[in-house]
Design a protein around this motif. Structure first.
Motif, PDB file in Angstrom:
ATOM      1  N   VAL A 193      -0.220   8.096  -5.406  1.00 54.93           N
ATOM      2  CA  VAL A 193      -0.448   8.404  -4.002  1.00 54.93           C
ATOM      3  C   VAL A 193       0.870   8.556  -3.247  1.00 54.93           C
ATOM      4  CG1 VAL A 193      -1.692   7.698  -1.954  1.00 54.93           C
ATOM      5  CG2 VAL A 193      -2.551   7.072  -4.202  1.00 54.93           C
ATOM      6  N   ASP A 194       1.830   7.678  -3.561  1.00 53.36           N
ATOM      7  CA  ASP A 194       3.114   7.751  -2.861  1.00 53.36           C
ATOM      8  C   ASP A 194       3.807   9.074  -3.097  1.00 53.36           C
ATOM      9  OD1 ASP A 194       4.181   5.026  -1.617  1.00 53.36           O
ATOM     10  OD2 ASP A 194       2.765   4.618  -3.243  1.00 53.36           O
TER      11      ASP A 194
ATOM     12  N   ALA B  47      -2.151  13.151  -6.468  1.00 54.58           N
ATOM     13  CA  ALA B  47      -3.101  12.202  -5.904  1.00 54.58           C
ATOM     14  C   ALA B  47      -4.193  11.875  -6.907  1.00 54.58           C
ATOM     15  CB  ALA B  47      -3.700  12.767  -4.614  1.00 54.58           C
TER      16      ALA B  47
ATOM     17  N   ASN C 292       2.539  -2.433  -4.330  1.00 49.06           N
ATOM     18  CA  ASN C 292       2.832  -1.016  -4.512  1.00 49.06           C
ATOM     19  C   ASN C 292       4.039  -0.866  -5.435  1.00 49.06           C
ATOM     20  OD1 ASN C 292       3.496   1.643  -4.377  1.00 49.06           O
ATOM     21  ND2 ASN C 292       3.646   1.756  -2.159  1.00 49.06           N
TER      22      ASN C 292
ATOM     23  N   GLY D 117      -3.342   9.237  -9.396  1.00 52.28           N
ATOM     24  CA  GLY D 117      -3.029   7.890  -8.938  1.00 52.28           C
ATOM     25  C   GLY D 117      -1.659   7.707  -8.318  1.00 52.28           C
TER      26      GLY D 117
ATOM     27  N   ALA E 279       2.370  11.876  -3.933  1.00 46.56           N
ATOM     28  CA  ALA E 279       1.626  12.933  -3.251  1.00 46.56           C
ATOM     29  C   ALA E 279       1.976  12.967  -1.776  1.00 46.56           C
ATOM     30  CB  ALA E 279       0.132  12.705  -3.446  1.00 46.56           C
ATOM     31  N   LEU E 280       2.036  11.776  -1.159  1.00 45.49           N
ATOM     32  CA  LEU E 280       2.392  11.688   0.256  1.00 45.49           C
ATOM     33  C   LEU E 280       3.755  12.320   0.512  1.00 45.49           C
ATOM     34  CD1 LEU E 280       1.479   8.166   1.667  1.00 45.49           C
ATOM     35  CD2 LEU E 280       1.131  10.372   2.758  1.00 45.49           C
TER      36      LEU E 280
ATOM     37  N   GLU F 182       0.867  -1.181   0.000  1.00 49.67           N
ATOM     38  CA  GLU F 182       0.000   0.000   0.000  1.00 49.67           C
ATOM     39  C   GLU F 182       0.902   1.229   0.000  1.00 49.67           C
ATOM     40  OE1 GLU F 182      -3.164  -0.571  -0.124  1.00 49.67           O
ATOM     41  OE2 GLU F 182      -3.010  -2.725   0.210  1.00 49.67           O
ATOM     42  N   PRO F 183       0.326   2.411  -0.249  1.00 49.13           N
ATOM     43  CA  PRO F 183       1.153   3.620  -0.196  1.00 49.13           C
ATOM     44  C   PRO F 183       1.924   3.706   1.112  1.00 49.13           C
ATOM     45  CG  PRO F 183      -0.969   4.151  -1.105  1.00 49.13           C
ATOM     46  CD  PRO F 183      -1.033   2.705  -0.718  1.00 49.13           C
TER      47      PRO F 183
END
Lengths: 139, 776
Positions: free
Chosen positions: B642-643, B637, B726, B640, B645-646, A31-32
């Motif tokens: 997400v990583d 985000a 991931n 797609g 963006a985080l 997951e992220p």
């Protein structure tokens, strides 16, 4: 800079953030998340703690010097790479061990990949905190 | 019971303990070279019989680099000299170095040197050879600068490193060209190969580059000046590295490449002129020196020049002469250096004007230096005489201008006799002097080795067929490229080489007899030399330093604003130019396809940027920049990532925290309030330009069809091969883990460096504050 709101909030948040950072580190493969992101969260936790309680207190909370931490992290990453070589495969080949798997369930994945990601986590925490603490102390 | 012991026996005990300690140290340091010598000796019969030993292990197979060893006559001769003289030098140093600090370090570096030198002469792969070659340069640097508290040592060590290191780089270029053109990086393949490098258009470049490496390493004119300075090293080092072994690495490589590159006009002229000039010039200057070690250093350069001269000749007698002289030179030069070291040890001076009459005080050193000097002067029945005869034979057979080659050799050899007298005879004859501490012969470990070398010089002369032929014959064949039968003998009948020898003796005696007037004349000449090679080196070094200082002043001015302006302007100009030149501006994009959410994020970014520009307080500006970051993260985000963006959000938070720390120390913002000025105008232009450029690039990229093969591969392989869903993380820690390892290494080092810089500044600040406090 002392602020009642910040120091009260930090007392509650820091621990949660550190647990969250480990959570991010461990789930990262599917997951992220991951070592880099988890490491950044841990850095922010310690930076906030240092901001509200003083750098000396934050250093005590970390137990080891940040530079030691980043070097241990680098060591973990290299060690993870060497494991593959022991099996006669190229440097950094991932090796996996599934503990207690049953039918349909692979079991607990233990891997050199995880060790490598922990190394990334420690390097990020150590290197960034080293700079932040030193800067805080200078001012 | 110890307290009742007699003082005398206690003294005996400590004496015995000291002797035992010495003995243990002697055994410990000489064990490795001794074992290696025995191994190489045991190989001699089979190699002399024509065998070749090979062993190889792949190292970087993709680049054609392997760790391959190749033992033939030439390699074995060098290996024997390195390990054999190593035994003598290591045992000598175990006593000589007693009073120096860092003994362990010394022997570790000396051992590393010996192993790298063996690596040079036994490597078959030219890249491996180069690695070992550079290792000898580095160990030599450490050994020359061993007494690093002296400025002279540090200067000399750096000089040797720069001269031989730069030569080594040139050589690397030459060797790579050689390997690419020859089709193999193995020397044995190149010799046996079908491609004749000499016919190739780049032969001249290869030859020049390789020879620069060889000439710098082997101290050929005009690169010779580092070698006399290298005498700043402790004497055992000078004896081992800077006369008997390391400086021969260049000679070795020329000999090794002789069958591959040799025999052309370029080769013959380069080696003949460089070698001849080096030999004659250095033998002249050896007569000028006062310091005995300097005399020996200059005669070493002469020896190296003579070897180069002989390898240039190319005739089989010339090669035979080179190989014989190589052995001769190693034997006598190591002995003489060690003898001078013993004199220095006993009298604390090496000045030839202060030394005389030592024959009674130091009879053993006297005897062995005379033996070495006789070999150096080339008198029968020593091996030196044979070496000289063969050399004259080779000179007379030289491919080009035999008279010139013979003339060079004659002049150098004659002056060598004078130098031999100055070093090995003059300090011992004449009136005895009074010394602060009476000089005496050194202990066994210091004279036995040199004595063995001296005796070998004599025995090889008397029994050449037994001791010299099995070594020199295979080496000569390996260099010459086809089998040569070697039969050395003292008596060859009355021929031209013998007459030349007699002429040498006569001239040499004159050099010795008139040594005082010769030196006076040389002193007058030395004052008149307009520019020595060493001054040239100093000027070049000063020029490099001045240039470095200038460009640091211009580029590293310390203004962050200036750095950013320079970097962004460079990006705009270079990237913009290549965009226009490549005509890659296909602007086909439909902004209306974007979702409302993306538009909102874009609006947030624009608003944040505008606020940051016009903000009156730093806090406002930081928050505005944070909003820009959040807007960017939103865009990631939505698409797609997400990583990413985080990471973006976390980095932004960290950025705000860091700025908040720095905020307190920064000057008020009013000073930088937006107003029209040249600097602000420049900043505005550069900012707009970089923004426009990035927009154009992004639109161009998105309007091109995306090659999804790599993405598809990762998507397909992520779960089956790497057990992870991931993909971003799987790429980071598994597929491209090596990149990540490099990145975290950079992060860790950057952290350490920043920490060091900040704490250093902190220390100076505290010190300054303390000073101010004390003044008040």
């Amino acid at each position: 800079m002392t602020s009642l709101i910040l120091s009260t909030a930090t007392r509650l948040i820091t621990g949660l953030m550190l647990v969250f950072s480990v959570f991010l580190l461990l789930r990262g493969h599917n997951e992220p998340g991951g070592g880099f992101i988890g490491g950044l969260v841990a850095v922010i936790a310690f930076a906030l703690y240092g901001k509200s309680r003083g750098t000396a207190e934050a250093r005590r909370a970390l137990y080891v010097h940040p530079n030691v931490l980043s070097l241990i992290g680098l060591g973990c990453a290299v060690a993870a790479g060497v494991v593959g070589m022991l099996f006669g495969e190229p440097f950094l080949t991932g090796k996996w061990l599934f503990v207690g798997g049953g039918d349909g369930d692979k079991g607990w994945p233990l891997s050199t990949i995880l060790l490598f990601d922990i190394g990334v986590y420690l390097v990020v925490v150590g290197a960034v905190l080293s700079v932040i603490f030193a800067m805080e102390e200078e001012i | 019971m110890a307290q009742f012991a007699e003082p005398a026996s206690a003294h005996d005990d400590t004496h015995a303990a000291a002797t035992g300690k010495r003995l243990r140290k002697l055994v410990a340091v000489t064990a490795l070279p001794a074992v290696l010598t025995l191994i190489f000796l045991s190989l001699t019969p089979s190699i002399a019989g024509g065998d070749i030993l090979r062993w190889a292990m792949p190292w970087f197979p993709g680049l054609g680099v392997s760790l391959s060893l190749y033992v033939d006559g030439l390699g074995l001769l060098f290996a024997l000299l390195i390990s054999g003289i190593g035994v003598v030098v290591f045992s000598y140093a175990s006593v000589y170095m007693e009073h120096y600090a860092f003994n362990t370090r010394f022997f570790i570096v000396l051992t590393l040197f010996m192993l790298s030198m063996l690596g040079v002469v036994l490597s078959d792969n030219i890249i491996t050879l180069f690695v070992f070659w550079e290792l000898t340069t580095i160990t030599s640097y450490l050994l020359i600068g061993f007494t690093h508290d002296e400025a002279k040592s540090r200067y000399s060590a750096l000089q040797a490193l720069l001269v031989t290191g730069l030569g080594g780089l040139a050589m690397l270029a030459g060797l790579i060209l050689l390997g690419l053109i020859g089709g193999s990086f193995e020397l044995s393949d190149l010799r046996a190969g079908t491609v004749d490098i000499r016919e190739h258009g780049l032969y001249g470049a290869i030859l020049a580059l390789v020879l620069i490496g060889c000439f710098t390493k082997s101290a050929q004119f005009p690169f010779h000046f580092w070698l006399p300075n290298a005498m700043a090293a402790p004497t055992p080092v000078s004896a081992y590295l800077h006369s008997a072994t390391m400086v021969k690495a260049g000679i070795y490589l020329m000999a090794r490449l002789h069958p591959t590159l040799g025999g052309t006009d370029g080769w013959v002229w380069a080696l003949t002129l460089a070698g001849g000039i080096t030999a004659v010039m250095s033998s002249v200057w050896s007569l000028y020196q006062r310091d005995l070690k300097q005399v020996l250093a200059w005669t070493t350069i002469m020896g190296l020049g003579t070897l180069t001269l002989m390898l240039g000749g190319g005739d089989k007698y010339a090669v035979m002469g080179a190989m014989t002289f190589l052995v001769v030179h190693c034997l006598y030069k190591a002995t003489l250096f060690l003898a001078v070291g013993a004199i220095d040890h006993a009298t604390h001076t090496r000045d030839r004007d202060e030394l005389s009459g030592l024959r009674r005080a130091m009879p053993k050193v006297f005897a062995l230096s005379v033996a070495a000097a006789l070999s150096m002067a080339g008198l029968p029945p020593f091996i030196g005489f044979i070496g000289k005869e063969v050399m004259y034979e080779g000179a007379l057979h030289a491919a080009t201008l035999p008279a010139l080659v013979a003339g060079f050799a004659l002049a150098a050899n004659a002056m060598m006799i004078g130098a031999a007298g100055i070093v090995a005879v003059a300090p011992f004859i004449g009136p005895e002097r009074s010394w602060p501490a009476p000089p005496h012969d050194p202990p066994l470990a210091m004279w036995l080795g040199p004595a063995v070398l001296g005796t070998l010089g004599l025995l090889m002369g008397l029994l050449p067929f037994w001791l010299a032929d099995p070594l020199i014959g295979p080496a000569t064949s390996a260099v010459y490229g086809s089998p040569v039968s070697v039969h050395l003998a003292l008596w060859h009948g009355i021929n031209l080489p013998l007459l030349l020898s007699l002429a040498t003796f006569a001239l040499g005696y004159a050099c010795w007899h008139f040594r005082a007037p010769i030196r006076a004349a040389l002193e007058r000449t030395a004052a008149r030399v307009p520019l020595t090679a060493e001054q040239g080196y100093d000027h070049a070094l000063a020029g490099v330093k001045a240039f470095a200082a200038w460009q640091t002043r211009v580029l590293q001015h310390g203004s962050l604003r200036g750095y950013l302006g320079t970097i962004f302007a460079t990006i705009v100009i270079l990237t913009g130019w290549s965009l226009v030149r490549g005509n890659v501006l296909p602007m086909q994009t439909n902004l209306l396809d974007a979702t409302g959410f993306a538009w909102a994020a874009a609006l947030l970014i624009v608003a944040g940027t505008a606020t940051a520009i016009v903000a009156n307080s730093r806090l406002t500006a930081i928050c505005a920049l944070g909003a820009v970051g959040v807007g960017t993260a939103m865009l990631f985000a939505v698409h797609g990532a997400v990583d990413v963006a985080l990471t973006q959000v976390l980095i932004d938070i960290l950025f705000v925290i860091l700025l908040a720390i720095a905020l307190l120390e920064l000057p008020p913002l009013d000073r930088f309030r937006p107003r029209l000025s040249l600097a602000n105008g420049f900043a505005a232009v550069v900012s707009l330009a970089i923004g426009a450029l990035m927009t154009v690039i992004l639109i161009s990229i998105t309007s091109l069809p995306l090659d999804t093969r790599i993405t598809e591969y990762y998507e397909a392989m992520s779960v089956p091969a790497a057990h992870g869903r991931n993909i971003v993380n799987v790429i980071l820690v598994d597929f491209r883990a090596l990149d990540t390892l490099g990145e975290i290494a950079v992060i860790a080092l950057a952290g350490l460096a920043a920490y060091a810089l900040i704490s250093l500044r902190q220390k100076t600040l505290t010190a300054r504050r303390d000073d101010d406090g004390s003044v008040q």
